[in-house]
Design an enzyme around this catalytic site. Sequence first.
Site, short mmCIF file in Angstrom:
data_model
loop_
_atom_site.label_atom_id
_atom_site.label_comp_id
_atom_site.label_asym_id
_atom_site.label_seq_id
_atom_site.Cartn_x
_atom_site.Cartn_y
_atom_site.Cartn_z
N ASP A 45 0.94 -1.32 0.01
CA ASP A 45 0.18 -0.11 0.03
C ASP A 45 1.00 1.26 0.00
OD1 ASP A 45 1.06 -0.62 2.38
OD2 ASP A 45 -1.32 0.21 3.34
N SER A 46 1.52 0.84 0.27
CA SER A 46 3.30 2.32 -0.51
C SER A 46 2.83 2.90 -1.33
CB SER A 46 4.41 1.61 0.14
OG SER A 46 4.33 -0.10 -0.36
N ASP A 84 -0.84 -6.92 -0.98
CA ASP A 84 -0.74 -5.52 0.68
C ASP A 84 -2.64 -5.04 0.69
OD1 ASP A 84 0.11 -4.70 3.16
OD2 ASP A 84 1.29 -2.90 2.18
N LYS A 114 -1.13 -9.10 3.14
CA LYS A 114 -0.29 -8.99 4.37
C LYS A 114 -1.46 -7.95 5.29
CE LYS A 114 3.15 -5.36 3.83
NZ LYS A 114 2.28 -4.80 5.25
N GLU A 116 -1.73 -5.84 8.06
CA GLU A 116 -0.92 -4.72 9.42
C GLU A 116 -0.85 -4.80 10.84
OE1 GLU A 116 -0.20 -1.00 8.57
OE2 GLU A 116 0.81 -1.22 6.70
N GLU A 183 8.81 -4.33 10.86
CA GLU A 183 9.59 -3.11 10.78
C GLU A 183 10.02 -1.68 11.56
OE1 GLU A 183 7.06 -1.05 7.65
OE2 GLU A 183 7.82 0.62 7.95
O1 KIV Z 1 3.10 -1.04 1.82
C1 KIV Z 1 4.67 -1.96 2.22
O2 KIV Z 1 4.98 -1.41 0.72
C2 KIV Z 1 5.39 -2.57 2.85
C3 KIV Z 1 6.39 -3.12 3.26
C4 KIV Z 1 7.48 -2.57 2.71
C5 KIV Z 1 6.27 -3.68 4.29
O3 KIV Z 1 4.49 -2.89 3.95
#
Ligand code: KIV
Length: 266
Positions: A45-46, A84, A114, A116, A183
């Site tokens: 989600d980055s 994510d 993934k 969080e 992280e």
């Molecule tokens: O969103 C992301 O890119 C991340 C990672 C860099 C761990 O959560």
Amino acid sequence: MSKVTINTLLSKKAEGKKITMLTAYDYPSAKIVDEAGIDAILVGDSLAMVVQGLENTLPVTMDEMIYHTRMVSRAVENAMVIGDMPFMSYQASRREAIHNAGRFVKEGGASGVKIEGGLEVVKTVEKIVRAEIPVVAHIGLTPQAVHRMGGYKVQGRSDKAQKRLKKEAEELQDAGAICLVLEAVPTELAQEITEMLSIPTIGIGAGPHCDGQILVLHDVIGMFDRFVPKFVKKYANLKEDALKAIRRYKEEVEEGNFPTEKESFK
Ligand code: KIV
């Protein structure tokens, strides 16, 4: 190289071989990452910050995440693709979480998701795993909690915080997570958690003792310089290279040196 699965990741930990992970958000970058032999690609989600230019990761939607995951899956031959789960796609209800995790697999072509969070998401992880969807857990600095944390800060410095992170790591493993992203936590703590768990730990700002490492691709290749955390290592400077190339193109067009006969039709 053959297709990477959760078994590959587990065997790598058992054999003491490091796991490599990077983010990718579109077809061309995913193709390069896959061709380089990286084990797993996270459609993080980055992308909200890196490709959408947003202030933080909170506004990115499920539909946008699926759109990017589909592009990545289309490019990849061997790497394991992880989608994510964005902010508010799993927090409100477990039912919604399972539904949204399922969308990453059914519509995005991902092999896992993934999530969080620590103790508050343990039950959610369990439910998603029971729906046959592999889950990568993520604790420590969790960017979706930026407002609660009061900024992007190293986590787990106090004894109390360390105890909690260890408990979270254990419970997430018991809930069926296939690996754990750590992280921005102190090196020693990451080492302790890594030795404690049978699932692999994947570090980002967590020192050298994790079972694997993940970074944001655009940081690694020097394509994103708005915000560069201490844990980033830049292996190339593509922004500089692109600037040079584009400036040269502009100059050649303006001076009448492009196109030439070579690039023209008879
Ligand atoms: O969103 C992301 O890119 C991340 C990672 C860099 C761990 O959560």
